[in-house]
Write a protein that holds these residues in place. Structure first.
Motif, mmCIF file in Angstrom:
data_model
loop_
_atom_site.group_PDB
_atom_site.id
_atom_site.type_symbol
_atom_site.label_atom_id
_atom_site.label_comp_id
_atom_site.label_asym_id
_atom_site.label_seq_id
_atom_site.Cartn_x
_atom_site.Cartn_y
_atom_site.Cartn_z
ATOM 1 N N THR A 40 0.946 -0.769 -0.149
ATOM 2 C CA THR A 40 -0.282 -0.145 -0.005
ATOM 3 C C THR A 40 0.807 1.581 0.287
ATOM 4 O OG1 THR A 40 -1.793 1.272 1.268
ATOM 5 C CG2 THR A 40 0.129 -0.306 2.273
ATOM 6 N N ALA A 41 0.555 2.816 -0.200
ATOM 7 C CA ALA A 41 0.891 3.884 -0.212
ATOM 8 C C ALA A 41 1.879 3.997 1.325
ATOM 9 C CB ALA A 41 0.470 5.072 -1.150
ATOM 10 N N LYS A 42 2.653 4.270 1.254
ATOM 11 C CA LYS A 42 3.266 4.759 2.995
ATOM 12 C C LYS A 42 3.170 5.985 3.128
ATOM 13 C CE LYS A 42 8.263 4.039 1.620
ATOM 14 N NZ LYS A 42 8.472 3.768 0.175
ATOM 15 N N LEU B 123 -4.735 13.943 1.035
ATOM 16 C CA LEU B 123 -4.970 13.836 2.192
ATOM 17 C C LEU B 123 -6.372 12.410 2.597
ATOM 18 C CD1 LEU B 123 -3.214 16.112 2.306
ATOM 19 C CD2 LEU B 123 -5.036 17.761 3.135
ATOM 20 N N LYS B 124 -6.771 12.171 3.281
ATOM 21 C CA LYS B 124 -7.716 11.190 3.941
ATOM 22 C C LYS B 124 -8.313 11.416 4.924
ATOM 23 C CE LYS B 124 -6.574 7.776 0.611
ATOM 24 N NZ LYS B 124 -6.387 5.644 0.499
ATOM 25 N N ALA B 125 -9.648 11.895 5.495
ATOM 26 C CA ALA B 125 -10.166 11.520 6.635
ATOM 27 C C ALA B 125 -10.284 10.504 7.247
ATOM 28 C CB ALA B 125 -11.748 12.248 6.314
ATOM 29 N N ALA C 99 -18.919 9.494 3.511
ATOM 30 C CA ALA C 99 -20.059 9.471 1.881
ATOM 31 C C ALA C 99 -19.282 9.691 0.270
ATOM 32 C CB ALA C 99 -21.124 10.390 1.609
ATOM 33 N N GLY C 100 -17.873 9.279 0.667
ATOM 34 C CA GLY C 100 -17.064 9.291 -0.664
ATOM 35 C C GLY C 100 -16.207 10.585 -1.057
ATOM 36 N N LYS C 101 -16.296 11.420 0.428
ATOM 37 C CA LYS C 101 -16.023 12.375 -0.208
ATOM 38 C C LYS C 101 -14.739 13.059 0.397
ATOM 39 C CE LYS C 101 -20.288 14.182 -1.599
ATOM 40 N NZ LYS C 101 -21.028 13.662 -1.961
ATOM 41 N N GLY C 102 -14.093 12.305 1.242
ATOM 42 C CA GLY C 102 -13.609 12.766 1.767
ATOM 43 C C GLY C 102 -11.802 12.407 1.388
ATOM 44 N N VAL C 103 -11.419 11.805 0.368
ATOM 45 C CA VAL C 103 -10.362 11.585 0.099
ATOM 46 C C VAL C 103 -9.391 12.847 -0.778
ATOM 47 C CG1 VAL C 103 -8.582 10.874 -1.296
ATOM 48 C CG2 VAL C 103 -10.765 9.548 -0.071
ATOM 49 N N LEU C 104 -9.116 13.888 -0.420
ATOM 50 C CA LEU C 104 -8.142 15.033 -1.333
ATOM 51 C C LEU C 104 -7.159 14.837 -2.201
ATOM 52 C CD1 LEU C 104 -9.287 17.722 1.377
ATOM 53 C CD2 LEU C 104 -10.777 16.886 -0.513
ATOM 54 N N ILE C 105 -7.190 15.443 -3.477
ATOM 55 C CA ILE C 105 -5.861 15.128 -4.379
ATOM 56 C C ILE C 105 -5.186 16.552 -4.273
ATOM 57 C CG2 ILE C 105 -4.726 13.907 -6.102
ATOM 58 C CD1 ILE C 105 -6.221 11.675 -5.429
ATOM 59 N N LEU C 106 -4.801 16.923 -3.979
ATOM 60 C CA LEU C 106 -4.025 18.505 -4.018
ATOM 61 C C LEU C 106 -3.120 18.540 -4.710
ATOM 62 C CD1 LEU C 106 -5.785 19.510 -0.234
ATOM 63 C CD2 LEU C 106 -6.648 20.060 -2.498
ATOM 64 N N ILE D 17 -2.652 11.195 5.741
ATOM 65 C CA ILE D 17 -1.427 11.345 4.534
ATOM 66 C C ILE D 17 -1.205 10.386 4.489
ATOM 67 C CG2 ILE D 17 -0.033 13.441 3.289
ATOM 68 C CD1 ILE D 17 -0.063 15.203 5.942
ATOM 69 N N GLU D 18 -1.430 10.286 2.197
ATOM 70 C CA GLU D 18 -0.699 9.801 2.024
ATOM 71 C C GLU D 18 0.240 9.334 0.644
ATOM 72 O OE1 GLU D 18 -2.518 5.835 1.684
ATOM 73 O OE2 GLU D 18 -3.037 6.210 -0.103
ATOM 74 N N GLU D 19 1.439 8.989 0.294
ATOM 75 C CA GLU D 19 2.260 9.140 -0.959
ATOM 76 C C GLU D 19 0.889 8.602 -1.929
ATOM 77 O OE1 GLU D 19 6.409 6.920 -1.408
ATOM 78 O OE2 GLU D 19 4.863 5.348 -1.540
ATOM 79 N N PHE D 20 1.580 9.685 -3.176
ATOM 80 C CA PHE D 20 0.631 9.190 -4.343
ATOM 81 C C PHE D 20 0.768 8.271 -4.902
ATOM 82 C CE2 PHE D 20 -0.698 10.103 -8.823
ATOM 83 C CZ PHE D 20 -1.735 10.677 -8.807
ATOM 84 N N TYR E 40 -9.291 -1.031 1.299
ATOM 85 C CA TYR E 40 -10.703 -1.415 1.604
ATOM 86 C C TYR E 40 -12.276 -1.281 1.896
ATOM 87 C CZ TYR E 40 -6.415 -5.025 3.374
ATOM 88 O OH TYR E 40 -5.792 -4.905 3.052
ATOM 89 N N ASN E 41 -13.379 -2.002 1.098
ATOM 90 C CA ASN E 41 -14.659 -1.870 1.539
ATOM 91 C C ASN E 41 -14.820 -2.763 2.240
ATOM 92 O OD1 ASN E 41 -14.926 0.826 1.031
ATOM 93 N ND2 ASN E 41 -14.998 0.228 -1.022
ATOM 94 N N CYS E 42 -16.065 -2.727 3.129
ATOM 95 C CA CYS E 42 -16.215 -4.114 3.674
ATOM 96 C C CYS E 42 -17.898 -4.421 3.124
ATOM 97 C CB CYS E 42 -16.983 -3.922 5.340
ATOM 98 S SG CYS E 42 -17.921 -2.528 5.848
HETATM 99 P P1 ATP Z 1 -14.939 5.825 -2.592
HETATM 100 O O1 ATP Z 1 -15.839 6.217 -0.947
HETATM 101 O O2 ATP Z 1 -15.142 6.726 -3.132
HETATM 102 O O3 ATP Z 1 -14.473 4.583 -3.017
HETATM 103 P P2 ATP Z 1 -12.815 6.787 -0.874
HETATM 104 O O4 ATP Z 1 -13.474 7.925 -0.072
HETATM 105 O O5 ATP Z 1 -13.067 5.442 0.486
HETATM 106 O O6 ATP Z 1 -13.568 6.453 -2.271
HETATM 107 P P3 ATP Z 1 -10.027 5.963 -1.394
HETATM 108 O O7 ATP Z 1 -10.841 4.453 -2.081
HETATM 109 O O8 ATP Z 1 -8.964 5.890 -0.350
HETATM 110 O O9 ATP Z 1 -11.462 6.570 -0.758
HETATM 111 O O10 ATP Z 1 -9.786 7.190 -2.165
HETATM 112 C C1 ATP Z 1 -10.980 7.509 -3.699
HETATM 113 C C2 ATP Z 1 -9.593 7.828 -4.719
HETATM 114 O O11 ATP Z 1 -8.752 8.680 -4.220
HETATM 115 C C3 ATP Z 1 -9.622 6.993 -5.211
HETATM 116 O O12 ATP Z 1 -10.545 6.272 -5.918
HETATM 117 C C4 ATP Z 1 -8.271 6.440 -6.134
HETATM 118 O O13 ATP Z 1 -9.062 7.279 -7.167
HETATM 119 C C5 ATP Z 1 -7.899 8.117 -5.643
HETATM 120 N N1 ATP Z 1 -6.836 7.882 -4.421
HETATM 121 C C6 ATP Z 1 -6.562 7.401 -3.342
HETATM 122 N N2 ATP Z 1 -5.777 6.917 -2.363
HETATM 123 C C7 ATP Z 1 -4.450 7.966 -3.469
HETATM 124 C C8 ATP Z 1 -3.010 7.292 -3.836
HETATM 125 N N3 ATP Z 1 -2.364 6.966 -3.007
HETATM 126 N N4 ATP Z 1 -2.629 7.358 -4.540
HETATM 127 C C9 ATP Z 1 -3.546 7.866 -6.025
HETATM 128 N N5 ATP Z 1 -4.599 8.137 -5.483
HETATM 129 C C10 ATP Z 1 -5.455 7.793 -4.752
#
Ligand code: ATP
Length: 424
Positions: free
Chosen positions: A121-123, A148-150, A155-162, A190-193, A290-292
């Motif tokens: 997985t990403a660092k 950045l991940k909450a 609700a699928g909005k908690g991941v920001l890629i900046l 916070i993880e590696e892209f 992972y999703n459950c």
């Molecule tokens: P969802 O509910 O939409 O499935 P989520 O909010 O649980 O997603 P993640 O699946 O972890 O969050 O991340 C959402 C999207 O962000 C991923 O589908 C992927 O496209 C992108 N993403 C997440 N982590 C990375 C990463 N380390 N490197 C590149 N892209 C990433």
């Protein structure tokens, strides 16, 4: 078996459609269901997270198994609720307990788990408001883009890629200090892209043995060419051509087996689906999340490719005898294209009459946000219908899906015309 399916989306329609084909089925109920699920069973107006309402119904109707579609009831502990209740504890729930559901419910939990069991997985590092300064320092050490991940469900909005560091710092502070995603962002990973191509692999497990289900690729963005806002998913394809047998072997050995073993070592009696979101980086699989539970719209292409009796497999999950059950797949390609309400994923109107559903041939229309009043079906959500077809190739399946979509209409309907094009 007397089955209760929880949920109301395209995923739950696909589950109900597949369960309805089972020779083990006596009676099927869906809570709350939609206009599609009622074609295969009886809809009951109980919310999927109304545990007391579900309890009463399950006892009244003598339900023999509960299949949980969405993550919410799982993260809130529906299986624990059943197991701790004298009258319910004999009734199996297909879905993990609260601890197992943390694989999805907490990004930090899933990262710690992956690190502990050497799952690629990403660092990453996790920060709280007390370690904000360390978060800034960690960001400064990474290369853009910044991920950045909450920690919790958002609700699928908690991941920001900046793309830029200033923005990443500002968002980190918004999440930790200003609760941008409420309690879900009180911790931030916070993880590696990772640069690569995404796909998902699905596993059904009884906690000991497992079956790997067909993989799928979904299309998250609203616009063609993967542009615009993120959605719940606009379409999906299975199988995925770049998921070669060699790649899938790596997934099994480096990810699936260590995941099942790790769950056992953590004393998690996982029974249900594990959705593994992957990034293929130069032919190597890395876990993004992972999703459950199963994905939506992935379920709408995965289940049509399973030839085996789904209730037989669920019985195997419930009784810990999954290893004795056979699972057979259809070699054909399945495609699904989502028809959504105009304006989705931003504001949109509901209550539009849907025409043409009876004219569709050679396809399975799975309902998502629909409701019905007698024979009239109307839209009731952003994602409205998923039109699935099977074909000898991606092109053949897509031609059927798109042909059917031309016959269906409702005011403002929109769908992407480029699902699967990148795989051709
Ligand atoms: P969802 O509910 O939409 O499935 P989520 O909010 O649980 O997603 P993640 O699946 O972890 O969050 O991340 C959402 C999207 O962000 C991923 O589908 C992927 O496209 C992108 N993403 C997440 N982590 C990375 C990463 N380390 N490197 C590149 N892209 C990433």
């Amino acid at each position: 078996m007397r089955v209760l399916v929880l949920g109301s989306g395209g995923r739950e329609h696909a589950l109900s459609w597949k369960i309805a084909q089972s020779s083990h089925l006596e009676e099927l109920y869906i809570a709350p269901g939609n206009a599609g699920t009622r074609l295969h069973g009886t809809n009951v107006s109980i919310k999927a997270d109304d545990f007391q309402g579900i309890r009463k119904f399950v006892l009244e109707k003598n339900i023999s198994i509960v299949v949980v579609g969405p993550e919410d009831p799982l993260v809130k502990g529906i299986r624990d609720f059943f197991e701790q209740d004298e009258e319910l504890k004999k009734i199996p729930v297909i879905g993990p307990d609260k601890k197992g559901a943390q694989l999805e419910g907490s990004k930090d939990f899933s990262k710690v788990f992956m690190e502990k069991y050497n799952i690629p997985t990403a660092k990453y590092k996790t920060f709280t408001k007390d370690t904000l300064e360390e978060g800034y320092a960690f960001l400064a050490k990474l290369k853009p883009p910044y991920v950045l991940k909450a920690d919790g469900l958002a609700a699928g909005k908690g991941v920001l890629i900046l793309d830029n560091l200033e923005e990443a710092r500002a968002e980190l502070s918004n999440m930790l200090l200003d609760a941008k995603f409420g309690d879900a962002s009180s911790r931030v990973v916070i993880e590696e892209f990772l640069k690569g191509i995404e796909l998902s692999v699905f596993v059904l497990t009884d906690g000991h043995s497992y079956k790997i289900l067909p993989e799928a690729k979904d299309y998250k963005r609203i616009g063609e060419g993967d542009t615009g806002l993120n959605t719940g998913g606009m379409g999906a394809v299975s199988p995925v051509p770049f998921a070669t047998p060699d790649f899938l072997d790596k997934v099994e050995n480096q990810i699936v087996i260590p995941t099942i073993k790790g769950l056992q070592q953590e004393d998690i009696n996982y029974k249900g689906f594990i959705f593994i979101g992957l990034m293929a980086v130069k032919g190597e699989p890395f876990v993004i999340e992972y999703n459950c539970r199963m994905g939506d719209p992935e379920t709408e292409v995965v289940l049509p490719r399973i030839k085996s009796d789904l209730l037989d497999l669920f019985e195997g999950v419930a009784t810990g005898t999954l290893s004795e059950r056979d699972i057979e797949f259809d070699e054909k390609t399945a495609t699904t294209v989502m028809m959504v309400s105009g304006g989705y994923p931003e504001s949109y109107e509901k209550g539009k009459t849907i025409y043409g559903l009876n004219e569709v041939e050679n396809c399975q229309v799975f309902h998502a946000g629909t409701t019905s009043d007698g024979p009239v079906v109307t839209s009731a959500g952003g994602r409205v219908l998923a039109v699935t077809a099977l074909g000898k190739s991606i092109e053949a399946a897509l031609a059927k899906s798109y042909n059917a979509l031309e016959k269906i209409e409702f005011e403002g309907a929109y769908y992407r015309r480029d699902i699967g094009q990148d795989l051709l």
